[in-house]
Design a protein around this motif. Structure first.
Motif, short mmCIF file in Angstrom:
data_model
loop_
_atom_site.label_atom_id
_atom_site.label_comp_id
_atom_site.label_asym_id
_atom_site.label_seq_id
_atom_site.Cartn_x
_atom_site.Cartn_y
_atom_site.Cartn_z
N THR A 38 18.23 55.27 3.64
CA THR A 38 18.72 54.72 4.96
C THR A 38 18.00 55.17 6.26
O THR A 38 18.24 54.64 7.48
N THR A 121 21.37 50.06 7.91
CA THR A 121 22.36 50.15 7.23
C THR A 121 22.48 48.49 6.51
O THR A 121 21.93 47.41 7.32
N THR A 123 24.51 45.17 3.76
CA THR A 123 25.84 45.22 3.18
C THR A 123 26.02 46.00 1.80
O THR A 123 27.36 46.02 1.58
N LYS A 125 24.86 48.81 1.60
CA LYS A 125 24.86 50.62 1.62
C LYS A 125 24.89 50.76 3.20
O LYS A 125 24.26 50.46 3.97
N SER A 126 26.11 51.53 3.33
CA SER A 126 26.28 52.07 4.80
C SER A 126 25.19 53.39 5.06
O SER A 126 24.83 53.91 4.04
N GLU A 128 24.50 57.24 6.31
CA GLU A 128 25.19 58.44 6.68
C GLU A 128 24.07 58.77 7.90
O GLU A 128 22.74 58.89 7.55
N VAL A 152 25.31 46.77 14.45
CA VAL A 152 25.93 48.03 13.68
C VAL A 152 27.23 48.26 14.14
O VAL A 152 27.47 48.10 15.38
N GLY A 154 30.33 51.52 13.99
CA GLY A 154 30.44 52.93 13.48
C GLY A 154 29.58 53.54 14.60
O GLY A 154 29.11 53.39 15.53
N PRO A 192 29.06 57.41 9.79
CA PRO A 192 28.27 56.37 9.32
C PRO A 192 28.13 55.01 10.11
O PRO A 192 29.25 54.79 10.76
N GLU A 194 27.78 50.58 9.50
CA GLU A 194 27.63 49.47 8.71
C GLU A 194 27.14 48.32 9.40
O GLU A 194 27.40 48.22 10.80
#
Length: 231
Positions: A38, A121, A123, A125-126, A128, A152, A154, A192, A194
């Motif tokens: 990511t 990111t 849908t 996989k978030s 980190e 995004v 977060g 993280p 999303e």
């Protein structure tokens, strides 16, 4: 500077960032070492020297792999990490911050690591942002700059006086925001990200870490020390 001395961190506003710099994040390569597919990354290093007539001058150092000690990065420390050099000019942005805030000792040379990072990111996989958890980077100062947040949610930054303490600050920095950290006093992490209303989202940042030249994270001697680190 007094706020940085008193609290161990200070928030600043970046100068306008050029469209060429922002679009360059679309071109950077996947980081195979961190964040499980990511993160995308490029990396360069400079030597900084100050003079009364010219101010801070930046010397681009011959490109080498990046290496960090295991005690500062328990995910990808202790190895040589090969990245493509940065292709755009971040010098004016970095110089603006250090000229404005005057936190560097002008009587010594400094070595800086410059990290151009994109986190992506989906849908599925978030992303980190700090896989190493609550940490210090191992330098004297670190600047973390947010250049773009695109669809995004977060990415809350938290600053800590110690790993086992409560945060002394928490919040989400937006595009154009940056924080200078006294890396000897403050730990940090970021939650993280999303996607927000989309199938994908990105967060583009610039990280600059400062070490005195005599304590530089550059060259064969530093790399051998990292490779032999058993902490």
């Amino acid at each position: 500077m007094s706020e940085l001395q008193d609290r161990g961190f200070k928030f600043v506003t970046l100068p306008p960032i050029g469209a060429d710099v922002l679009s360059s994040y679309d071109e950077i390569e996947l980081d195979p070492y961190m964040a499980h597919g990511t993160r995308y990354k490029r990396f360069s290093q400079y030597r900084l020297k100050f003079s009364d007539d010219k101010g801070w001058e930046f010397e681009l150092l011959p490109h080498r792999a990046y290496s960090a000690f295991k005690k500062f990065n328990n995910v990808a420390g202790g190895i040589l990490r090969e990245y493509t050099p940065i292709a755009v000019d971040f010098v004016s942005t970095i110089k603006h911050v250090i000229d404005q805030e005057r936190f560097l000792d002008q009587t010594v040379d400094w070595q800086i690591n410059v990290h151009q990072n994109r986190s992506k990111t989906t849908t599925d996989k978030s992303a980190e942002l700090t896989p190493e958890g609550i940490h210090q980077d191992g330098h004297e100062f670190v600047i973390i700059s947010i250049l773009s947040r695109n669809k995004v949610r977060g990415g809350e930054m938290r600053l800590w006086p110690a790993k086992d303490a409560d945060p002394i600050w928490r919040g989400t920095l937006g595009a154009g925001d940056a924080v200078i950290l006294d890396d000897q006093r403050v730990y940090h992490d970021v939650t993280p990200i999303e996607p927000d209303g989309s199938t994908t989202g990105t967060r583009d940042i610039l990280i600059v870490s400062f070490s005195r030249w005599d304590e530089r994270w550059y060259g064969e001697e530093h790399e051998q020390a990292v490779l032999s680190d058993v902490s």
